[in-house]
Design an enzyme around this catalytic site. Structure first.
Site, PDB file in Angstrom:
ATOM      1  N   THR A   9      35.581  48.270  45.457  1.00  0.00           N
ATOM      2  CA  THR A   9      35.171  48.004  44.071  1.00  0.00           C
ATOM      3  C   THR A   9      36.185  47.118  43.334  1.00  0.00           C
ATOM      4  O   THR A   9      35.954  46.738  42.191  1.00  0.00           O
ATOM      5  CB  THR A   9      35.043  49.339  43.292  1.00  0.00           C
ATOM      6  OG1 THR A   9      36.271  50.054  43.461  1.00  0.00           O
ATOM      7  CG2 THR A   9      33.894  50.183  43.792  1.00  0.00           C
ATOM      8  N   GLY A  10      37.308  46.808  43.975  1.00  0.00           N
ATOM      9  CA  GLY A  10      38.359  46.031  43.308  1.00  0.00           C
ATOM     10  C   GLY A  10      38.102  44.535  43.362  1.00  0.00           C
ATOM     11  O   GLY A  10      37.133  44.087  43.986  1.00  0.00           O
ATOM     12  N   SER A  38      34.799  56.323  41.975  1.00  0.00           N
ATOM     13  CA  SER A  38      33.706  55.397  42.320  1.00  0.00           C
ATOM     14  C   SER A  38      32.754  55.948  43.372  1.00  0.00           C
ATOM     15  O   SER A  38      31.763  55.286  43.711  1.00  0.00           O
ATOM     16  CB  SER A  38      34.286  54.083  42.838  1.00  0.00           C
ATOM     17  OG  SER A  38      35.108  53.490  41.885  1.00  0.00           O
ATOM     18  N   CYS A 126      49.900  36.596  48.275  1.00  0.00           N
ATOM     19  CA  CYS A 126      49.051  35.417  48.024  1.00  0.00           C
ATOM     20  C   CYS A 126      49.854  34.120  47.867  1.00  0.00           C
ATOM     21  O   CYS A 126      49.492  33.075  48.403  1.00  0.00           O
ATOM     22  CB  CYS A 126      48.179  35.659  46.805  1.00  0.00           C
ATOM     23  SG  CYS A 126      49.037  36.482  45.461  1.00  0.00           S
ATOM     24  N   LYS A 205      59.423  38.706  47.490  1.00  0.00           N
ATOM     25  CA  LYS A 205      58.400  38.748  48.548  1.00  0.00           C
ATOM     26  C   LYS A 205      58.253  37.364  49.175  1.00  0.00           C
ATOM     27  O   LYS A 205      58.163  37.225  50.392  1.00  0.00           O
ATOM     28  CB  LYS A 205      57.039  39.147  47.967  1.00  0.00           C
ATOM     29  CG  LYS A 205      56.865  40.630  47.726  1.00  0.00           C
ATOM     30  CD  LYS A 205      55.514  40.889  47.064  1.00  0.00           C
ATOM     31  CE  LYS A 205      55.451  42.271  46.469  1.00  0.00           C
ATOM     32  NZ  LYS A 205      54.248  42.487  45.650  1.00  0.00           N
ATOM     33  N   HIS A 233      46.314  30.292  42.142  1.00  0.00           N
ATOM     34  CA  HIS A 233      47.753  30.118  41.917  1.00  0.00           C
ATOM     35  C   HIS A 233      48.127  28.645  42.176  1.00  0.00           C
ATOM     36  O   HIS A 233      47.608  28.029  43.110  1.00  0.00           O
ATOM     37  CB  HIS A 233      48.557  30.963  42.901  1.00  0.00           C
ATOM     38  CG  HIS A 233      48.465  32.448  42.688  1.00  0.00           C
ATOM     39  ND1 HIS A 233      47.852  33.033  41.613  1.00  0.00           N
ATOM     40  CD2 HIS A 233      48.967  33.470  43.447  1.00  0.00           C
ATOM     41  CE1 HIS A 233      47.968  34.357  41.714  1.00  0.00           C
ATOM     42  NE2 HIS A 233      48.625  34.640  42.816  1.00  0.00           N
TER      43      HIS A 233
END
Ligand code: A2P
Length: 329
Positions: A9-10, A38, A126, A205, A233
């Protein structure tokens, strides 16, 4: 394949479902999980309706592959339970990325290191994925000595709450805040929490993951900034090479790299932007130019949809690699 999506659901989970549909990933059974609040919700996939289930039900169903995007604590707790049940977990959180025995994969760069013993596989951050896709082929040819990276990161990287904050602030509505300050009409040099050395965890990271995936010898320094943008990004990347380079060769290398799309025609104002990268899987590179302030140095501008190649698409590509090369199906 029996496939589970944990965090369905994200923001990233729903893009994972879209990418699985688009790439016609072979699915015999699909299990969708989210938090307890959920459970029972319906999600449409390939025109069929699926009920969201709890994570324990999903584990006992023994899926072949589980795509995780439900945060680090969920991954730390549940990924080993899936792995024990024989499932290959591809985890989008930071939980396992720097673990000594877990592999961190950008398929175009290092999928060939995967084998059948890799039951928990980490999807990189990402910002790391788009950076490395652009610089890996250049490193191979000219050997990178140092990278100086400034990021301009979309609010979607923080999740639904951050996207709601931006939209609420734009409309003048008071609502929940994902950030300590207003993000609308603002920039925050603060992506993730601060560590003791003054860097944010997001900046560290990118440094650590570059060392793990590409080369521990490359010096890397990063400033990560959250901007009021949704589509993807952007990164301003300064690269210092060991060896001098030919700028037309740099363009040729990038042009030929699978997954990279060069958008660099300044006479016609062509350069990558998040608004045009949104919804696409490529990493877009432009503003390719020599850095005249330093020998053997180059500047590039790198943009990608962080929810797709930066997260969901990369995870699905790892799953595809497993199906084609590692799993016995
Ligand atoms: P839910 O929607 O029920 O909260 P995002 O990063 O966009 O905020 O999404 C996080 C995803 O992770 C959501 O699908 C969320 O479900 C899910 N999630 C959060 N905690 C758990 C948990 N303990 N078990 C399974 N899914 C979880």
């Amino acid at each position: 394949m029996k496939v589970a999506v944990v965090g369905a659901t994200g923001l990233v989970g729903s893009v994972m479902l879209k990418v699985l549909e688009e790439r016609k990933f072979s699915i015999k059974e699909l299990i969708l999980c989210a938090s307890e609040r959920s459970t029972g919700k319906n999600i449409i996939f390939n025109n069929n309706s699926y009920k969201v289930t709890g994570i324990s039900d999903a584990i006992s169903n023994k899926p072949d592959i589980a795509l995780f995007s439900a945060g680090s604590s969920t991954s730390l707790k549940y990924a080993p339970l899936f792995a024990k049940a024989g499932t290959y977990v591809i985890d989008n959180s930071s939980a396992w990325r720097m673990h000594r025995n877990k592999k961190l994969i950008v398929p175009e760069i290092n999928a060939s290191i995967l084998n059948s013993g890799d039951k928990i596989i980490a999807n990189p951050n990402c910002s790391t994925i788009q950076l490395l896709l652009a610089v890996a082929p250049l490193h191979k040819r000219y050997k990178i000595k140092r990278l100086v990276v400034s990021t301009y990161q979309s609010v979607t990287g923080t999740g639904v709450k951050a996207l709601n904050q931006l939209n609420d602030e734009e409309k003048g509505i008071k609502g929940e805040k994902a950030y300590p300050y207003q993000i609308y009409r603002n920039c925050l040099p603060h992506c993730a929490g601060f560590s003791d050395d003054g860097y944010t965890k997001e900046e560290l990271k990118i440094v650590n993951e570059t060392h793990k995936i590409l080369d521990p010898e490359i010096k890397v320094t990063v400033t990560a900034v959250r901007v009021p943008v949704e589509g993807g990004h952007s990164e301003a990347v300064n690269i210092e090479f060991e060896n001098d380079f030919d700028i037309s060769d740099i363009r040729n290398i990038l042009d030929k790299t699978i997954g990279i799309s060069v958008q660099d025609d300044i006479e016609n104002n062509i350069y990558p932007m998040p608004i045009s990268a949104e919804g696409k899987d490529d990493v877009f590179v432009g503003r390719i130019r020599r850095d005249f302030s330093n020998p053997k140095s180059l500047n590039i501008w790198v943009v990608s949809d962080n929810l797709r190649k930066g997260a969901a698409t990369n995870a699905v590509q790892i799953a595809e690699y497993l199906v084609e090369n590692v799993l016995n199906v």
